[in-house]
Design a protein around this motif. Structure first.
Motif, PDB file in Angstrom:
ATOM      1  N   LYS A 185      12.264 -67.057  75.356  1.00 32.79           N
ATOM      2  CA  LYS A 185      11.821 -66.438  76.611  1.00 32.79           C
ATOM      3  C   LYS A 185      12.447 -65.063  76.789  1.00 32.79           C
ATOM      4  CE  LYS A 185      11.364 -70.565  79.555  1.00 32.79           C
ATOM      5  NZ  LYS A 185      11.917 -71.171  80.786  1.00 32.79           N
ATOM      6  N   PRO A 186      11.777 -64.199  77.573  1.00 38.92           N
ATOM      7  CA  PRO A 186      12.361 -62.885  77.851  1.00 38.92           C
ATOM      8  C   PRO A 186      13.769 -62.986  78.451  1.00 38.92           C
ATOM      9  CG  PRO A 186      10.091 -62.955  78.621  1.00 38.92           C
ATOM     10  CD  PRO A 186      10.440 -64.354  78.178  1.00 38.92           C
ATOM     11  N   GLU A 187      14.008 -63.989  79.308  1.00 35.72           N
ATOM     12  CA  GLU A 187      15.338 -64.128  79.923  1.00 35.72           C
ATOM     13  C   GLU A 187      16.403 -64.391  78.850  1.00 35.72           C
ATOM     14  OE1 GLU A 187      12.895 -67.227  81.772  1.00 35.72           O
ATOM     15  OE2 GLU A 187      12.170 -65.328  80.992  1.00 35.72           O
ATOM     16  N   TYR A 188      16.044 -65.171  77.839  1.00 37.89           N
ATOM     17  CA  TYR A 188      16.986 -65.469  76.760  1.00 37.89           C
ATOM     18  C   TYR A 188      17.274 -64.203  75.951  1.00 37.89           C
ATOM     19  CZ  TYR A 188      15.137 -70.287  77.454  1.00 37.89           C
ATOM     20  OH  TYR A 188      14.712 -71.484  77.952  1.00 37.89           O
ATOM     21  N   ARG A 189      16.212 -63.462  75.663  1.00 40.05           N
ATOM     22  CA  ARG A 189      16.394 -62.220  74.893  1.00 40.05           C
ATOM     23  C   ARG A 189      17.215 -61.209  75.687  1.00 40.05           C
ATOM     24  NH1 ARG A 189      11.119 -64.080  73.577  1.00 40.05           N
ATOM     25  NH2 ARG A 189       9.994 -62.649  74.931  1.00 40.05           N
ATOM     26  N   ASN A 190      16.990 -61.151  77.012  1.00 38.59           N
ATOM     27  CA  ASN A 190      17.783 -60.247  77.853  1.00 38.59           C
ATOM     28  C   ASN A 190      19.252 -60.622  77.830  1.00 38.59           C
ATOM     29  OD1 ASN A 190      15.522 -58.763  78.525  1.00 38.59           O
ATOM     30  ND2 ASN A 190      15.172 -59.842  80.454  1.00 38.59           N
ATOM     31  N   LEU A 191      19.542 -61.914  77.863  1.00 41.96           N
ATOM     32  CA  LEU A 191      20.935 -62.362  77.816  1.00 41.96           C
ATOM     33  C   LEU A 191      21.566 -61.977  76.467  1.00 41.96           C
ATOM     34  CD1 LEU A 191      22.098 -65.804  79.172  1.00 41.96           C
ATOM     35  CD2 LEU A 191      23.401 -64.465  77.553  1.00 41.96           C
ATOM     36  N   LEU A 192      20.830 -62.175  75.385  1.00 41.47           N
ATOM     37  CA  LEU A 192      21.342 -61.800  74.060  1.00 41.47           C
ATOM     38  C   LEU A 192      21.569 -60.286  73.961  1.00 41.47           C
ATOM     39  CD1 LEU A 192      19.084 -64.070  71.835  1.00 41.47           C
ATOM     40  CD2 LEU A 192      21.536 -64.377  72.278  1.00 41.47           C
ATOM     41  N   ARG A 193      20.730 -59.525  74.659  1.00 41.34           N
ATOM     42  CA  ARG A 193      20.765 -58.057  74.597  1.00 41.34           C
ATOM     43  C   ARG A 193      21.896 -57.454  75.435  1.00 41.34           C
ATOM     44  NH1 ARG A 193      15.711 -57.344  76.158  1.00 41.34           N
ATOM     45  NH2 ARG A 193      14.781 -57.403  74.099  1.00 41.34           N
ATOM     46  N   GLN A 194      22.513 -58.221  76.351  1.00 41.06           N
ATOM     47  CA  GLN A 194      23.553 -57.672  77.224  1.00 41.06           C
ATOM     48  C   GLN A 194      24.681 -57.063  76.397  1.00 41.06           C
ATOM     49  OE1 GLN A 194      24.839 -60.687  79.993  1.00 41.06           O
ATOM     50  NE2 GLN A 194      22.933 -60.607  81.144  1.00 41.06           N
ATOM     51  N   GLY A 195      24.940 -55.771  76.646  1.00 43.11           N
ATOM     52  CA  GLY A 195      25.962 -55.052  75.893  1.00 43.11           C
ATOM     53  C   GLY A 195      25.464 -54.540  74.558  1.00 43.11           C
ATOM     54  N   ASN A 196      24.219 -54.861  74.222  1.00 43.60           N
ATOM     55  CA  ASN A 196      23.617 -54.463  72.940  1.00 43.60           C
ATOM     56  C   ASN A 196      22.182 -54.000  73.156  1.00 43.60           C
ATOM     57  OD1 ASN A 196      25.664 -55.508  70.849  1.00 43.60           O
ATOM     58  ND2 ASN A 196      25.407 -57.213  72.279  1.00 43.60           N
ATOM     59  N   PRO A 197      21.991 -52.901  73.889  1.00 41.91           N
ATOM     60  CA  PRO A 197      20.627 -52.507  74.235  1.00 41.91           C
ATOM     61  C   PRO A 197      19.755 -52.179  73.019  1.00 41.91           C
ATOM     62  CG  PRO A 197      22.192 -50.770  74.785  1.00 41.91           C
ATOM     63  CD  PRO A 197      22.992 -51.976  74.410  1.00 41.91           C
ATOM     64  N   ASP A 198      20.381 -51.853  71.889  1.00 40.80           N
ATOM     65  CA  ASP A 198      19.606 -51.458  70.710  1.00 40.80           C
ATOM     66  C   ASP A 198      19.369 -52.593  69.720  1.00 40.80           C
ATOM     67  OD1 ASP A 198      19.504 -48.870  71.694  1.00 40.80           O
ATOM     68  OD2 ASP A 198      21.389 -48.328  70.727  1.00 40.80           O
ATOM     69  N   ILE A 199      19.753 -53.818  70.090  1.00 43.37           N
ATOM     70  CA  ILE A 199      19.548 -54.932  69.171  1.00 43.37           C
ATOM     71  C   ILE A 199      18.062 -55.041  68.826  1.00 43.37           C
ATOM     72  CG2 ILE A 199      19.232 -56.732  70.911  1.00 43.37           C
ATOM     73  CD1 ILE A 199      21.119 -58.460  69.129  1.00 43.37           C
ATOM     74  N   ARG A 200      17.776 -55.361  67.567  1.00 36.91           N
ATOM     75  CA  ARG A 200      16.378 -55.485  67.125  1.00 36.91           C
ATOM     76  C   ARG A 200      16.012 -56.953  66.991  1.00 36.91           C
ATOM     77  NH1 ARG A 200      13.500 -51.450  64.393  1.00 36.91           N
ATOM     78  NH2 ARG A 200      11.862 -52.949  64.763  1.00 36.91           N
ATOM     79  N   PHE A 201      14.900 -57.331  67.594  1.00 41.50           N
ATOM     80  CA  PHE A 201      14.365 -58.681  67.461  1.00 41.50           C
ATOM     81  C   PHE A 201      13.270 -58.675  66.404  1.00 41.50           C
ATOM     82  CE2 PHE A 201      16.392 -58.829  71.543  1.00 41.50           C
ATOM     83  CZ  PHE A 201      16.889 -60.122  71.628  1.00 41.50           C
ATOM     84  N   ILE A 202      13.298 -59.676  65.552  1.00 38.58           N
ATOM     85  CA  ILE A 202      12.301 -59.851  64.495  1.00 38.58           C
ATOM     86  C   ILE A 202      11.656 -61.208  64.752  1.00 38.58           C
ATOM     87  CG2 ILE A 202      11.942 -60.087  62.010  1.00 38.58           C
ATOM     88  CD1 ILE A 202      14.643 -58.404  61.758  1.00 38.58           C
ATOM     89  N   TYR A 203      10.395 -61.183  65.152  1.00 32.19           N
ATOM     90  CA  TYR A 203       9.690 -62.393  65.571  1.00 32.19           C
ATOM     91  C   TYR A 203       8.883 -62.962  64.416  1.00 32.19           C
ATOM     92  CZ  TYR A 203       6.106 -65.160  68.043  1.00 32.19           C
ATOM     93  OH  TYR A 203       5.236 -66.137  68.452  1.00 32.19           O
ATOM     94  N   LEU A 204       9.295 -64.130  63.941  1.00 34.80           N
ATOM     95  CA  LEU A 204       8.569 -64.830  62.878  1.00 34.80           C
ATOM     96  C   LEU A 204       7.485 -65.669  63.554  1.00 34.80           C
ATOM     97  CD1 LEU A 204      11.506 -65.929  60.533  1.00 34.80           C
ATOM     98  CD2 LEU A 204      10.165 -63.808  60.518  1.00 34.80           C
ATOM     99  N   LYS A 205       6.259 -65.214  63.370  1.00 37.77           N
ATOM    100  CA  LYS A 205       5.123 -65.742  64.131  1.00 37.77           C
ATOM    101  C   LYS A 205       4.259 -66.638  63.252  1.00 37.77           C
ATOM    102  CE  LYS A 205       1.303 -64.077  66.936  1.00 37.77           C
ATOM    103  NZ  LYS A 205       0.779 -62.950  67.684  1.00 37.77           N
ATOM    104  N   GLY A 206       4.001 -67.845  63.764  1.00 35.89           N
ATOM    105  CA  GLY A 206       3.119 -68.764  63.050  1.00 35.89           C
ATOM    106  C   GLY A 206       2.455 -69.710  64.029  1.00 35.89           C
ATOM    107  N   ASP A 207       1.412 -70.386  63.566  1.00 41.09           N
ATOM    108  CA  ASP A 207       0.708 -71.324  64.428  1.00 41.09           C
ATOM    109  C   ASP A 207       1.334 -72.719  64.315  1.00 41.09           C
ATOM    110  OD1 ASP A 207      -0.829 -72.993  62.354  1.00 41.09           O
ATOM    111  OD2 ASP A 207      -1.412 -70.939  61.841  1.00 41.09           O
ATOM    112  N   PHE A 208       0.989 -73.587  65.258  1.00 45.85           N
ATOM    113  CA  PHE A 208       1.583 -74.925  65.332  1.00 45.85           C
ATOM    114  C   PHE A 208       1.396 -75.689  64.015  1.00 45.85           C
ATOM    115  CE2 PHE A 208       1.673 -79.440  66.103  1.00 45.85           C
ATOM    116  CZ  PHE A 208       2.824 -79.596  66.861  1.00 45.85           C
ATOM    117  N   ASP A 209       0.178 -75.708  63.478  1.00 47.25           N
ATOM    118  CA  ASP A 209      -0.098 -76.520  62.286  1.00 47.25           C
ATOM    119  C   ASP A 209       0.728 -76.075  61.084  1.00 47.25           C
ATOM    120  OD1 ASP A 209      -1.876 -78.094  63.701  1.00 47.25           O
ATOM    121  OD2 ASP A 209      -3.624 -76.910  63.118  1.00 47.25           O
TER     122      ASP A 209
END
Length: 162
Positions: free
Chosen positions: A82-106
């Motif tokens: 969730k965005p709230e989780y990513r915001n918490l991880l980002r605290q103190g690290n505004p430049d942290i890069r997220f890499i989203y591994l995207k796939g479908d359920f199946d």
């Protein structure tokens, strides 16, 4: 200097740990699997097939944020659903890069069924992760299709982090 803090994110079974570890090797920076930092109560809940709540995740995310803040460079595997989780991880690290591994359920469920010795238990747990997931937008995270081979995924990430 370019930021060297990365969160490899996505639902359970998308490849966060294996891709995160391979990426950290390529970048020659430490790798941490966020799952290793769950409190025992969270692990117990997941082993019993119970999805975690936001309250369950709070102290875990705070621990990961401390880890991120204490390291000059790292790759960390974390669902960051969730965005709230990513915001918490980002605290103190505004430049942290997220890499989203995207796939479908199946695709991801078929991978789950081949895993051994992982505490994550049952398709209902995976469904709850998909229900919880609020996909990051393209500005917030690098989107990576997990249907590629691990080598192709790493090449894509490295090409797009430059």
């Amino acid at each position: 200097m370019m930021n060297r803090k990365y969160v490899v994110m996505g639902v359970s079974g998308c490849g966060k740990s294996s891709i995160g570890a391979a990426l950290s090797q390529k970048l020659n920076i430490p790798f941490f699997d966020g799952d290793d930092f769950h409190p025992a109560e969270n692990v117990q809940k997941m082993q019993n097939g119970q999805p975690l709540t936001d309250a369950d995740r709070q102290s875990w995310l705070e621990t990961l944020n401390t880890l991120i803040n204490e390291n000059d460079a790292l790759v960390i595997a974390c669902s960051a659903l969730k965005p709230e989780y990513r915001n918490l991880l980002r605290q103190g690290n505004p430049d942290i890069r997220f890499i989203y591994l995207k796939g479908d359920f199946d695709t991801i469920w078929s991978r789950h069924q081949k895993r051994e010795g992982h505490y994550f238990n049952g398709s209902a747990m995976l469904e709850s992760q998909f229900d919880t997931l609020v996909e990051p937008n393209e500005q917030e995270a690098l989107h990576v299709d997990i249907k590629q081979s691990p080598q192709q995924i790493i090449q894509y990430i490295l090409a797009n982090l430059a």
